[in-house]
Motif scaffolding. Structure first.
Motif, mmCIF file in Angstrom:
data_model
loop_
_atom_site.group_PDB
_atom_site.id
_atom_site.type_symbol
_atom_site.label_atom_id
_atom_site.label_comp_id
_atom_site.label_asym_id
_atom_site.label_seq_id
_atom_site.Cartn_x
_atom_site.Cartn_y
_atom_site.Cartn_z
ATOM 1 N N LEU A 1 25.951 108.273 130.880
ATOM 2 C CA LEU A 1 27.172 108.666 130.168
ATOM 3 C C LEU A 1 28.332 108.799 131.153
ATOM 4 N N SER A 37 27.962 118.101 130.148
ATOM 5 C CA SER A 37 27.533 117.050 129.225
ATOM 6 C C SER A 37 28.368 117.068 127.947
ATOM 7 N N GLU A 65 30.737 114.171 126.429
ATOM 8 C CA GLU A 65 30.484 113.644 125.087
ATOM 9 C C GLU A 65 31.740 113.638 124.231
ATOM 10 N N THR A 116 29.477 105.357 132.331
ATOM 11 C CA THR A 116 30.230 104.664 131.289
ATOM 12 C C THR A 116 31.685 105.126 131.270
#
Length: 260
Positions: free
Chosen positions: A85, A29, A33, A88
């Motif tokens: 996420l 993650s 990010e 995307t």
């Protein structure tokens, strides 16, 4: 700039490196990010034409971060945010008006394979392993595998590989229909940069229009594609690159394209 994803720019070429070699660049993650804002930056950088995705250490990307998943709360909302996420990022790679090259080596597994297949081109070091092992952890593939893989090898082969857990070399992948430039050992980035420069020095607007039309063509009728091709042709006929290409043809010389 974060530490898990590194960005280098050389003229009109950007190199994005996954930088968690001790985890074989598993798509955690935190890595995602950091990756998304870098992709956003590159998308709106008018000086960048080509993007190379690569990994530091012994692998391109070993897939999802299983340790992170095991420690994550089994909460549907948390899992959904994490998956959104990831989605995307895949959409950004496919839609950005840049040419994206995945330079893969070592292991290109699971989510890493999804990232590679969402790119416009793949360059792989000889001996690189492509792996789908979702069945081992009771999951189905994600991040676009169900879209990209059947279009390369067909529906039945895609099912077989997903259900049996595919593990093949890039050399065998090419035999199965993958379009991959295989680079000699230790020459991966050299080959990727060579390909990137070819695109960056070409009629870039024409390349990007083709990328966008190809990526949307599965949702269009033949009539729709013909109409869009006509629109694109009309636009490109007014560009510097078209005029330069025509002049170079008649003058029997190499064209000096500017992407304009």
């Amino acid at each position: 700039m974060g530490e898990r994803v590194l960005l280098e720019k050389q003229g009109s070429i950007a190199q994005i490196y996954f930088n968690e070699p001790d985890k074989l660049n598993a798509l955690s993650s935190k890595l995602k990010e950091e990756l998304l804002p870098i992709l956003n930056e590159i998308e709106f950088d008018p000086n960048i034409k080509v993007v190379i995705l690569a990994g530091r250490g012994k692998a391109f990307c070993a897939g999802g971060d299983l340790k992170g998943m095991a420690s994550m709360e089994y909460n549907a909302a948390v899992i959904k945010r994490n998956m959104d996420l990831s989605s995307t990022i895949i959409e950004r790679i496919r839609k950005m008006p840049k040419i994206v090259i995945a330079a893969v080596h070592g292991y290109c597994a699971g989510a890493g394979l999804s990232l590679a297949l969402s790119s416009d081109m793949i360059v792989a070091e000889s001996g690189t392993k492509l792996i789908l092992s979702f069945k081992n952890v009771g999951l189905a593939p994600d991040l676009g595998i169900h879209y990209h893989l059947p279009r390369i090898v067909g529906e039945q082969k895609a099912k077989e590989w997903i259900w049996q857990g595919m593990k093949i070399t890039v050399e065998d992948a090419v035999k199965e229909g993958f379009t991959i430039t295989v680079a000699p050992k230790d020459n991966l980035m050299k080959e990727a940069m060579k390909l990137a420069k070819t695109f960056a020095e070409g009629p870039f607007q024409a390349f990007i229009y083709s990328k966008q039309l190809i990526n949307h063509s599965t949702h269009l009728t033949v009539a729709d594609v013909l109409a869009k091709e006509n629109d694109i042709h009309t636009i490109l006929r007014t560009t510097f690159d078209h005029k330069e290409g025509v002049n170079a043809f008649f003058e029997k010389r190499s064209a000096n394209f500017k992407g304009e």
